[in-house]
Structures are given as C-alpha cells and as structure tokens.
Write a protein that holds these residues in place. Structure first.
Motif, short mmCIF file in Angstrom:
data_model
loop_
_atom_site.label_atom_id
_atom_site.label_comp_id
_atom_site.label_asym_id
_atom_site.label_seq_id
_atom_site.Cartn_x
_atom_site.Cartn_y
_atom_site.Cartn_z
N GLN A 1 0.83 -1.22 0.00
CA GLN A 1 0.00 0.00 0.00
C GLN A 1 0.86 1.26 0.00
O GLN A 1 0.53 2.24 -0.66
N VAL A 2 1.97 1.23 0.72
CA VAL A 2 2.83 2.42 0.74
C VAL A 2 3.45 2.62 -0.64
O VAL A 2 3.50 3.74 -1.15
N GLU A 3 3.90 1.53 -1.27
CA GLU A 3 4.52 1.68 -2.60
C GLU A 3 3.53 2.30 -3.59
O GLU A 3 3.88 3.21 -4.34
N ALA A 4 2.29 1.81 -3.57
CA ALA A 4 1.28 2.37 -4.48
C ALA A 4 1.02 3.84 -4.15
O ALA A 4 0.95 4.70 -5.05
N GLY A 5 0.90 4.14 -2.87
CA GLY A 5 0.63 5.51 -2.44
C GLY A 5 1.75 6.46 -2.82
O GLY A 5 1.52 7.54 -3.38
N VAL A 6 2.98 6.05 -2.57
CA VAL A 6 4.13 6.91 -2.85
C VAL A 6 4.23 7.19 -4.35
O VAL A 6 4.45 8.34 -4.77
N ALA A 7 4.05 6.16 -5.18
CA ALA A 7 4.15 6.35 -6.63
C ALA A 7 3.14 7.39 -7.08
O ALA A 7 3.47 8.33 -7.82
N GLU A 8 1.92 7.26 -6.61
CA GLU A 8 0.86 8.19 -7.03
C GLU A 8 1.13 9.60 -6.51
O GLU A 8 1.01 10.59 -7.25
N LYS A 9 1.51 9.70 -5.24
CA LYS A 9 1.64 11.03 -4.62
C LYS A 9 2.85 11.78 -5.19
O LYS A 9 2.81 13.01 -5.31
N ASN A 10 3.92 11.06 -5.53
CA ASN A 10 5.06 11.76 -6.12
C ASN A 10 4.69 12.36 -7.48
O ASN A 10 5.11 13.46 -7.83
N LEU A 11 3.85 11.62 -8.23
CA LEU A 11 3.38 12.14 -9.53
C LEU A 11 2.56 13.42 -9.32
O LEU A 11 2.73 14.43 -10.01
N LEU A 12 1.66 13.33 -8.34
CA LEU A 12 0.80 14.49 -8.04
C LEU A 12 1.63 15.69 -7.58
O LEU A 12 1.38 16.82 -8.01
N ALA A 13 2.62 15.42 -6.75
CA ALA A 13 3.46 16.50 -6.23
C ALA A 13 4.18 17.19 -7.38
O ALA A 13 4.27 18.42 -7.43
N ARG A 14 4.65 16.39 -8.33
CA ARG A 14 5.35 16.98 -9.47
C ARG A 14 4.38 17.86 -10.28
O ARG A 14 4.71 18.95 -10.70
N ALA A 15 3.16 17.35 -10.44
CA ALA A 15 2.16 18.13 -11.21
C ALA A 15 1.84 19.45 -10.52
O ALA A 15 1.47 20.43 -11.17
N LEU A 16 1.99 19.47 -9.20
CA LEU A 16 1.72 20.71 -8.46
C LEU A 16 2.99 21.56 -8.29
O LEU A 16 3.02 22.52 -7.53
N ASN A 17 4.05 21.15 -9.02
CA ASN A 17 5.34 21.86 -8.97
C ASN A 17 5.97 21.86 -7.58
O ASN A 17 6.67 22.80 -7.21
N ALA A 18 5.69 20.82 -6.79
CA ALA A 18 6.31 20.75 -5.46
C ALA A 18 7.76 20.28 -5.61
O ALA A 18 8.07 19.49 -6.49
N SER A 19 8.61 20.79 -4.76
CA SER A 19 10.02 20.40 -4.86
C SER A 19 10.29 19.10 -4.08
O SER A 19 11.29 18.44 -4.29
N ASP A 20 9.36 18.71 -3.18
CA ASP A 20 9.61 17.52 -2.33
C ASP A 20 9.17 16.24 -3.04
O ASP A 20 8.35 16.26 -3.95
N SER A 21 9.72 15.14 -2.57
CA SER A 21 9.20 13.82 -2.96
C SER A 21 9.43 12.88 -1.78
O SER A 21 10.10 13.23 -0.81
N VAL A 22 8.85 11.69 -1.87
CA VAL A 22 8.90 10.76 -0.74
C VAL A 22 9.47 9.43 -1.23
O VAL A 22 9.20 9.01 -2.37
N GLN A 23 10.27 8.77 -0.40
CA GLN A 23 10.86 7.47 -0.78
C GLN A 23 10.09 6.35 -0.09
O GLN A 23 10.00 6.31 1.15
N ALA A 24 9.58 5.41 -0.89
CA ALA A 24 8.75 4.33 -0.32
C ALA A 24 9.50 3.52 0.73
O ALA A 24 8.95 3.24 1.81
N ALA A 25 10.74 3.14 0.44
CA ALA A 25 11.47 2.25 1.37
C ALA A 25 11.62 2.90 2.74
O ALA A 25 11.45 2.25 3.78
N GLU A 26 11.90 4.20 2.72
CA GLU A 26 12.06 4.92 4.00
C GLU A 26 10.75 4.92 4.79
O GLU A 26 10.74 4.71 6.00
N VAL A 27 9.66 5.18 4.07
CA VAL A 27 8.36 5.25 4.75
C VAL A 27 8.00 3.88 5.32
O VAL A 27 7.55 3.77 6.47
N VAL A 28 8.22 2.83 4.55
CA VAL A 28 7.88 1.48 5.02
C VAL A 28 8.66 1.17 6.29
O VAL A 28 8.09 0.70 7.29
#
Ligand code: GDP
Ligand code: IMO
Ligand code: MG
Length: 442
Positions: free
Chosen positions: A160-187
């Motif tokens: 679930q985290v891997e799916a969430g991270v993949a989607e949210k990083n895409l969304l963040a990029r679309a919103l021009n956010a400079s941050d991103s999240v790493q799935a392995a770290e979150v898990v």
C-alpha cells in the motif's frame, strides 16, 4: 449517565477540552470520533497544562478508558509523542488507551501534498493546520487509504505504501512541489511505529459495544466545531471530517439509538483560526483586546485567533444540526472589562433577513450582521463557582444568549481550571448531573 456527545458549536477551540475533563467524572469511557492532531484540547489541572491532540481528555482521570475511533486520522509519530509526554507527566496510558484498527493513517506524503495544495496559485487557501488531515481523508474516501490494521501487516503495508508513494510523487510533481517521498524509508519508519502501536490496537466498535452492554457509559469528545464540519460548515473553509454530533455514530460504530444527550460548547464570544467567512469578526482594537484577554492563540499552531462577537444564527444553526440538549458557555470572564457587548441576532443579505445559513461561503462573507448591544457588567467573574455570585448583568447576558439561541445553558466556565466552573441551577442537565454519582476513580 446516558452516553453524551460534547460538540463544538462554533469554529473550534470553544473549550471542549475543559468541558470533557470536567464531565468525564461521571463516565467510564471517553472516545474521539473524528479529526486528528489538528485538534488541540487544553486541560488545566492546577499549575499543570495538558494540550491533548489525539488522545481523549478522559485519560487524565484515573481508571477511565480512552478510545480513538475509526473516524479519526492517525499520525503514529504524533500519537507516540503524546503518549510519551503523558507518561512523563506520570499518567498511565498503557492498558487504558485503545486505537481503532479501522482508523486511517497519515503518511508523510499527505503532508507533502497539503503543503503543495495550500501554496499552489489559483487554489483556494484554507489556512489548514498542515498536519496532512485533508489529504488523508481524501484517500479514505477514495478507497486508497492505509488503515491501522494494514499498518500492522508488513506485507500489506509495503504494497500500500509503494502504491501511495508512486501516485503522490506524480501528483506533487504536477503541483510543482520540490519535495518527494521514498517508499522504502516510509515502510521502514511506519513498520517501526506499528510495533509500538500494536498493543493499543483493537476493534474499538466491538469494544464499545461490549462495554455498553455491561452498563458502562461513554462520553464522546468532538474535535473542531460544527461550522468546520465538512458537510455543515462554511465549506470549503472547513476541516475534512464530520465534526458535528452525527459524526459520533459513524466515527465510532455506535448505533444512533445509543446516543443519550448532546451538549454544545460555545465561547461567550466567537473565534476562528484560518481562512473563511466570520460574520461577527471584530477587526481592530476591540478584536485585539479580546485576543489579548482571552489568550486567543492556537493551541496547536500558535496562530493568532480571529476574534468577534457572539453569533446567535451560528448557535441556532448548531442547535439544529446537533440537536443540542444543553449549552456550556466558556470564557465569560474574558468579557469582564467591556462596557457594552454586541450580540449578533440575525443576518441580512441584499436587503432581506436570512432565515437559513447560506451554503455559499461567498454569500456568508457578504451578509450584514444585525446587532443588539447589551450592557457589560464591568466586574470580575474570574473563577466564580456559583450562579449567585454572578453580577446581575452577566446573568442577563447569559439569559439573553440562551433565549435567543433557544437552548438552556447548564454550565458557565469562568476560568481555565476544572473548579472555575458554575452550574446553572434551573437547567435540566444540571439536575440530571446532580442525580448521578461520580464514577469510580474520578
Ligand atoms: P478546545 O480545542 O475546544 O478544547 O479549546 P482550546 O483548548 O483550543 O482553547 C480553549 C482555551 O481557553 C484553553 O487555553 C483553555 O485553557 C482556556 N479556557 C477554557 N475555559 C476558560 C475560561 O472559562 N476562561 C478562560 N479565561 N480561559 C478558559
Ligand atoms: P479543536 O479540536 C480550531 C481549522 C484550521 C483550518 C481548517 C482546516 O482544537 O477545536 P485542517 O488542518 O483541519 O485541514 O484545517 O480547520 N481547524 C481548527 N480550528 N480548532 C481546531 O480544533 C481546528 N482543527 C482544524 O485552522 O481553518
Ligand atoms: Mg483547540
């Protein structure tokens, strides 16, 4: 005592923490049904001050159980931090706190997306608490959220985290956010949280059903306020949960037939934090004075609260939405200095009286409040503990609010401490309270 909901009738910070702590004496369990660590519920016990964000205020009384329901969104780091600080203060949490296995979990990507959304040009800025509350509820309703039960299952958590991270990083990029999240770290981080939370996790709906079956009583602690409710509040300037009384049933799995009473909490005036319409806002020196006398700064974010006058249409609306049986008026003492106190009795819009609360925030921004000015009492009510001690004009003010809002006032708070409270002798709820014995351990 019949099961009781304590609900905020305005825009939050009405003093629910103080009231829940006071009333918890005659209940066995205190349960939160919605919101997250956007809440800040202050309880003052002597010279000790607790600001509870996720854990129900009942935890401060020995032998009470505290439940965090399925309707709450849970930041594990925030919860663990809160447990730690309570335990440091000598309060036993283990064995008394239960967290729903169906509550949704706040992840780092929720905060990342909220930050991006709040700063994206062209999007309406809500002035949130930046805790990731809104995006977590979005995922819940979008059926892609991660629940506490999934957190405890390492395989499910990873997927679930891997799916969430993949989607949210895409969304963040679309919103021009400079941050991103790493799935392995979150898990890794969340798997560690899971192990610490595991002993607290339960099917809390089943737990409450069992307890109620055995005759135990529950106090439901609302967070935020009715005008911040996602359906009934000043949308879109609201929080993302059902903070009105109706949320208690879905947010805990409690049948509506189990709700006995609903008590609303209101300040003797009004405050709001964040953006959005506030018809009775007192801008300038009058508002500043209330802010200063009432220490009106956010318990969670420290932001100055916007201050204004008591708003009868808001209270009447809250009475209708929540079915209030009784009302608690908080912070009467903050008005002690005023020679005159305006109270808003109605709204006018484009030359006519409004009968109902507008659904459009832009309309509420443009209404004209109709005021009646009452004489102040100009003497100290701070710390008073009986109705007989109240100056006549303070009694008149309370009677006026109660008559116009159409609900009895049962309790008046005259200071932040538990004892700085007076009960209205004629109120139905006061009589019911007096008949009930204090429950073991209070
Ligand atoms: P909640 O979120 O509804 O629990 O309310 P908050 O804790 O955010 O804000 C209420 C604030 O008012 C807290 O700082 C309380 O300690 C304080 N407070 C509560 N009752 C009284 C009162 O009767 N008089 C004064 N002066 N302060 C009060
Ligand atoms: P308690 O329980 C006052 C406000 C925020 C913002 C809006 C949305 O202490 O009364 P969010 O972070 O929830 O998405 O922010 O709601 N807000 C509160 N205002 N008291 C609260 O909680 C609040 N919780 C959220 O300021 O305007
Ligand atoms: Mg608060």
């Amino acid at each position: 005592m019949k099961n009781l909901i304590v609900v905020g009738t305005q825009w939050g910070d009405e003093g629910k923490g103080k009231v829940v702590d006071l009333l918890a004496a005659k209940f066995d369990i205190v349960a939160r049904y919605q919101g997250g660590h956007n809440a800040g519920h202050t309880v003052r016990l002597g010279d000790r001050k607790f600001i509870l964000q996720l854990i129900p205020c009942g935890i401060l009384r020995p032998n009470k159980l505290a439940v965090i329901g399925n309707g709450v969104v849970l930041d594990p780091a925030a919860l663990l931090g809160e447990i730690e600080s309570l335990e440091q203060a000598g309060i036993t949490v283990q064995g008394r706190l239960f967290v729903s296995n169906r509550a949704h979990v706040i992840l780092p990507y929720h905060r990342m997306l909220e930050k991006a959304a709040e700063s994206t040009p062209g999007r309406v800025r809500i002035g949130t608490t930046s805790r990731g509350i809104g995006p977590t509820y979005e995922d819940k309703m979008g059926r892609r959220g991660i629940r506490v039960a999934a957190l405890l299952d390492s395989q499910t958590l990873r997927c679930q985290v891997e799916a969430g991270v993949a989607e949210k990083n895409l969304l963040a990029r679309a919103l021009n956010a400079s941050d991103s999240v790493q799935a392995a770290e979150v898990v890794e981080q969340y798997a560690a949280f899971a192990e610490r939370l595991r002993p607290l996790v339960a099917d809390t709906a089943a737990l409450l059903a069992r307890e109620m079956e055995q005759g135990r009583s529950v106090l439901f602690e609302g967070a935020q306020g009715t005008l911040l409710d996602v359906d009934h509040g000043t949308y879109p300037f609201v929080t993302s949960s059902s903070s009105a009384a109706g949320g208690a049933c879905t947010g805990l799995g409690i049948p509506p037939t189990r709700i006995g009473r609903v008590v609303g909490v209101s300040k003797a005036y009004t405050t709001r934090v964040g953006e959005g319409p506030f018809p009775t806002e007192a801008r300038g020196p009058q508002g500043d004075k209330i802010r200063q006398r009432g220490s009106e700064f956010g318990a969670v974010t420290g932001r100055p609260r916007r201050c204004g006058w008591f708003d009868v249409p808001v209270l009447r609306y809250s009475r209708m939405i929540n079915g209030l049986d009784s009302l608690v008026i908080i912070k009467l003492d903050v008005l002690d200095h005023l020679e005159e106190i305006p109270v808003c009795l109605g709204y006018r819009y484009r030359g006519s009286d409004l009968k109902e609360m507008p659904a459009l925030a832009s309309e509420l921004e443009r209404i004209e409040p109709v005021y009646r000015t009452l004489p102040g009492w100009c003497s100290s009510t701070f710390g008073l503990t009986s109705y007989e001690q109240l100056p006549q004009r303070a009694r008149d003010y309370l009677r006026f609010l109660s008559d116009w809002a159409g609900v009895e006032i049962s309790i008046v708070s005259t200071g932040p401490e538990r004892e700085q409270t007076l009960w209205m002798p004629e109120a139905e709820f006061t009589r019911e309270w007096q008949r009930e014995p204090v429950h073991d351990g209070a």
